[in-house]
Design an enzyme around this catalytic site. Structure first.
Site, PDB file in Angstrom:
ATOM      1  NE  ARG A   1      -5.110   0.127   9.193  1.00  0.00           N
ATOM      2  CZ  ARG A   1      -4.187  -0.331   8.986  1.00  0.00           C
ATOM      3  NH1 ARG A   1      -3.469  -1.556   9.339  1.00  0.00           N
ATOM      4  NH2 ARG A   1      -3.341   1.102   8.857  1.00  0.00           N
TER       5      ARG A   1
ATOM      6  NE  ARG B   1       5.839  -0.418   9.989  1.00  0.00           N
ATOM      7  CZ  ARG B   1       4.083  -0.565   9.397  1.00  0.00           C
ATOM      8  NH1 ARG B   1       4.312  -0.054   8.234  1.00  0.00           N
ATOM      9  NH2 ARG B   1       3.774  -1.215   9.336  1.00  0.00           N
TER      10      ARG B   1
ATOM     11  CE  LYS C   1      -1.760  -1.065   4.061  1.00  0.00           C
ATOM     12  NZ  LYS C   1      -1.593  -2.480   4.193  1.00  0.00           N
TER      13      LYS C   1
ATOM     14  NE  ARG D   1       7.265  -2.989   6.312  1.00  0.00           N
ATOM     15  CZ  ARG D   1       6.137  -2.572   5.920  1.00  0.00           C
ATOM     16  NH1 ARG D   1       5.712  -2.066   5.684  1.00  0.00           N
ATOM     17  NH2 ARG D   1       5.809  -3.359   7.483  1.00  0.00           N
TER      18      ARG D   1
ATOM     19  NE  ARG E   1       1.561  -5.048  11.263  1.00  0.00           N
ATOM     20  CZ  ARG E   1       2.672  -3.901  10.723  1.00  0.00           C
ATOM     21  NH1 ARG E   1       3.730  -4.605  10.849  1.00  0.00           N
ATOM     22  NH2 ARG E   1       2.695  -3.711   9.031  1.00  0.00           N
TER      23      ARG E   1
HETATM   24  P1  AP5 Z   1       5.153  -1.650   1.654  1.00  0.00           P
HETATM   25  O1  AP5 Z   1       4.448  -0.732   0.695  1.00  0.00           O
HETATM   26  O2  AP5 Z   1       5.276  -0.791   2.893  1.00  0.00           O
HETATM   27  O3  AP5 Z   1       3.934  -2.286   2.620  1.00  0.00           O
HETATM   28  P2  AP5 Z   1       1.844  -1.615   3.376  1.00  0.00           P
HETATM   29  O4  AP5 Z   1       0.862  -2.462   2.245  1.00  0.00           O
HETATM   30  O5  AP5 Z   1       1.877  -0.062   3.682  1.00  0.00           O
HETATM   31  O6  AP5 Z   1       1.922  -2.666   4.914  1.00  0.00           O
HETATM   32  P3  AP5 Z   1       2.212  -2.343   6.223  1.00  0.00           P
HETATM   33  O7  AP5 Z   1       3.052  -3.044   6.876  1.00  0.00           O
HETATM   34  O8  AP5 Z   1       3.023  -0.363   6.495  1.00  0.00           O
HETATM   35  O9  AP5 Z   1       1.250  -2.049   6.479  1.00  0.00           O
HETATM   36  P4  AP5 Z   1       0.190  -2.041   7.764  1.00  0.00           P
HETATM   37  O10 AP5 Z   1      -0.904  -1.665   7.501  1.00  0.00           O
HETATM   38  O11 AP5 Z   1       0.547  -3.322   9.013  1.00  0.00           O
HETATM   39  O12 AP5 Z   1       0.741  -0.768   8.793  1.00  0.00           O
HETATM   40  P5  AP5 Z   1       0.237   0.665   9.060  1.00  0.00           P
HETATM   41  O13 AP5 Z   1       1.765   1.571   8.559  1.00  0.00           O
HETATM   42  O14 AP5 Z   1      -1.106   1.222   7.891  1.00  0.00           O
HETATM   43  O15 AP5 Z   1       5.652  -3.346   1.561  1.00  0.00           O
HETATM   44  C1  AP5 Z   1       5.921  -3.577   3.027  1.00  0.00           C
HETATM   45  C2  AP5 Z   1       7.738  -4.336   1.440  1.00  0.00           C
HETATM   46  O16 AP5 Z   1       7.759  -5.248   0.531  1.00  0.00           O
HETATM   47  C3  AP5 Z   1       9.054  -3.226   1.285  1.00  0.00           C
HETATM   48  O17 AP5 Z   1       9.962  -2.991   1.989  1.00  0.00           O
HETATM   49  C4  AP5 Z   1       8.732  -2.548   0.282  1.00  0.00           C
HETATM   50  O18 AP5 Z   1       9.640  -2.685  -0.075  1.00  0.00           O
HETATM   51  C5  AP5 Z   1       8.228  -4.569  -0.392  1.00  0.00           C
HETATM   52  N1  AP5 Z   1       7.422  -4.271  -1.309  1.00  0.00           N
HETATM   53  C6  AP5 Z   1       6.073  -3.559  -1.926  1.00  0.00           C
HETATM   54  N2  AP5 Z   1       5.628  -3.850  -2.912  1.00  0.00           N
HETATM   55  C7  AP5 Z   1       6.873  -4.566  -2.922  1.00  0.00           C
HETATM   56  C8  AP5 Z   1       6.640  -5.717  -4.360  1.00  0.00           C
HETATM   57  N3  AP5 Z   1       5.672  -5.316  -5.872  1.00  0.00           N
HETATM   58  N4  AP5 Z   1       7.424  -6.650  -5.086  1.00  0.00           N
HETATM   59  C9  AP5 Z   1       8.221  -6.835  -4.276  1.00  0.00           C
HETATM   60  N5  AP5 Z   1       8.122  -6.685  -2.675  1.00  0.00           N
HETATM   61  C10 AP5 Z   1       7.737  -5.325  -2.674  1.00  0.00           C
HETATM   62  O19 AP5 Z   1      -0.530   1.031  10.193  1.00  0.00           O
HETATM   63  C11 AP5 Z   1       0.211   0.228  11.629  1.00  0.00           C
HETATM   64  C12 AP5 Z   1      -0.444   0.575  12.550  1.00  0.00           C
HETATM   65  O20 AP5 Z   1      -1.054   1.858  12.731  1.00  0.00           O
HETATM   66  C13 AP5 Z   1      -1.145  -0.633  12.187  1.00  0.00           C
HETATM   67  O21 AP5 Z   1      -1.149  -1.566  13.067  1.00  0.00           O
HETATM   68  C14 AP5 Z   1      -2.525   0.063  13.987  1.00  0.00           C
HETATM   69  O22 AP5 Z   1      -1.777  -0.137  14.902  1.00  0.00           O
HETATM   70  C15 AP5 Z   1      -1.761   1.396  13.156  1.00  0.00           C
HETATM   71  N6  AP5 Z   1      -3.058   2.418  12.454  1.00  0.00           N
HETATM   72  C16 AP5 Z   1      -3.001   2.864  10.994  1.00  0.00           C
HETATM   73  N7  AP5 Z   1      -3.901   3.217  10.396  1.00  0.00           N
HETATM   74  C17 AP5 Z   1      -4.873   2.848  11.701  1.00  0.00           C
HETATM   75  C18 AP5 Z   1      -6.502   3.024  11.565  1.00  0.00           C
HETATM   76  N8  AP5 Z   1      -7.330   3.067  10.208  1.00  0.00           N
HETATM   77  N9  AP5 Z   1      -7.449   2.181  12.463  1.00  0.00           N
HETATM   78  C19 AP5 Z   1      -7.016   1.919  13.460  1.00  0.00           C
HETATM   79  N10 AP5 Z   1      -5.409   1.547  13.708  1.00  0.00           N
HETATM   80  C20 AP5 Z   1      -4.416   1.958  12.778  1.00  0.00           C
HETATM   81 MG    MG Z   2       2.456   1.170   4.913  1.00  0.00          MG
END
Ligand code: AP5
Ligand code: MG
Length: 216
Positions: free
Chosen positions: A90, A156, A14, A124, A167
């Site tokens: 979410r 992270r 994402k 990552r 998660r």
């Molecule tokens: P990356 O792009 O970083 O993946 P992502 O989908 O963004 O995954 P996240 O782990 O960031 O999602 P998340 O939902 O757990 O975390 P968030 O920060 O939103 O890609 C991952 C890796 O793969 C990277 O190394 C990249 O280089 C590699 N990659 C990407 N595409 C590739 C490809 N095509 N081929 C190969 N490699 C590839 O949330 C964190 C925390 O915040 C949550 O757990 C929660 O506690 C809180 N939070 C955030 N939003 C809310 C909400 N709306 N409600 C409640 N709590 C929330």
């Molecule tokens: Mg992310």
């Protein structure tokens, strides 16, 4: 202006793809995870509360997140250019609340199997300064120092096996119902997220453009 929501399980790409979509469509990339990590680093009250939830891989309460997102969506850049939401909504409650605040043109579901995301998350690395995303396979050009801002590039704190398992379970229990709900509204398009980042970006942009053209 374009108003997009990007769904996808943890590690689906994402953040990686939202940066590309934001550049293509000229809309601000709003990642609630990045906003909470910045707030935690700055030591604000919401940031300090968020850190406990994030490190354990648990979702913050809906009412906290709604406050955060409502304030962000009222900013002039969003009113002028729209948005690309990464990590919000979410839960079903967040999804319903979002459509009470604003219209959404398209919601994308980036589909990547669980074994692939676990692999991606374990390799990552993220810039502590600007949040730019790297991986062991595609590191910065020198010594884990960010190519964009010179910040330190690290793993992270919520990318531990326990937090990742929590998660992914929360995604299944809480977020899948929100994805289905967007589908019942006729707003969802599902895109295969496996392949190189460039291939996935091409697929995503084509799918979003096609859906926007249908709606015009
Ligand atoms: P990356 O792009 O970083 O993946 P992502 O989908 O963004 O995954 P996240 O782990 O960031 O999602 P998340 O939902 O757990 O975390 P968030 O920060 O939103 O890609 C991952 C890796 O793969 C990277 O190394 C990249 O280089 C590699 N990659 C990407 N595409 C590739 C490809 N095509 N081929 C190969 N490699 C590839 O949330 C964190 C925390 O915040 C949550 O757990 C929660 O506690 C809180 N939070 C955030 N939003 C809310 C909400 N709306 N409600 C409640 N709590 C929330
Ligand atoms: Mg992310």
């Amino acid at each position: 202006m374009v108003r997009l929501v990007v769904f996808g399980r943890q590690g689906a790409g994402k953040g990686t793809q939202s940066a590309r979509l934001a550049a293509h469509f000229g809309a601000p990339h709003i990642s609630t995870g990045d906003m909470l990590r910045e707030a935690a680093a700055a030591g604000t009250p919401i940031g300090l509360e968020a850190k406990g939830y994030m490190d354990a891989g648990r979702l913050l309460p809906d009412e906290v997140m709604l406050g955060v997102i409502e304030e962000r969506l009222a900013q002039p850049d969003v009113l002028e250019r729209g948005f690309l939401l990464d990590g919000f909504p979410r839960t079903l409650g967040q999804a319903e609340a979002l459509l009470g605040i604003t219209e959404v043109d398209v919601a994308v579901n980036l589909e990547v199997p669980e074994d692939v995301v676990i692999e991606r998350i374990s390799s990552r690395r993220v810039c502590q300064g600007c949040g730019r995303i790297y991986s062991v396979a595609e590191p910065p050009s020198r010594n884990w120092t960010c190519d964009t801002c010179g910040g330190e590039v690290l793993q992270r704190p919520d990318d531990t096996p326990d937090a990742v398992a929590a998660r992914l379970a929360a995604y299944q229990a809480e977020t899948i119902p929100a994805v289905h709900w967007f589908d019942t509204k006729g707003l969802l398009v599902t895109v295969d997220g496996v392949g190189t980042p460039d291939d996935v970006a091409e697929r995503l942009i084509a799918a979003v453009e096609a859906r926007l053209a249908e709606r015009r």
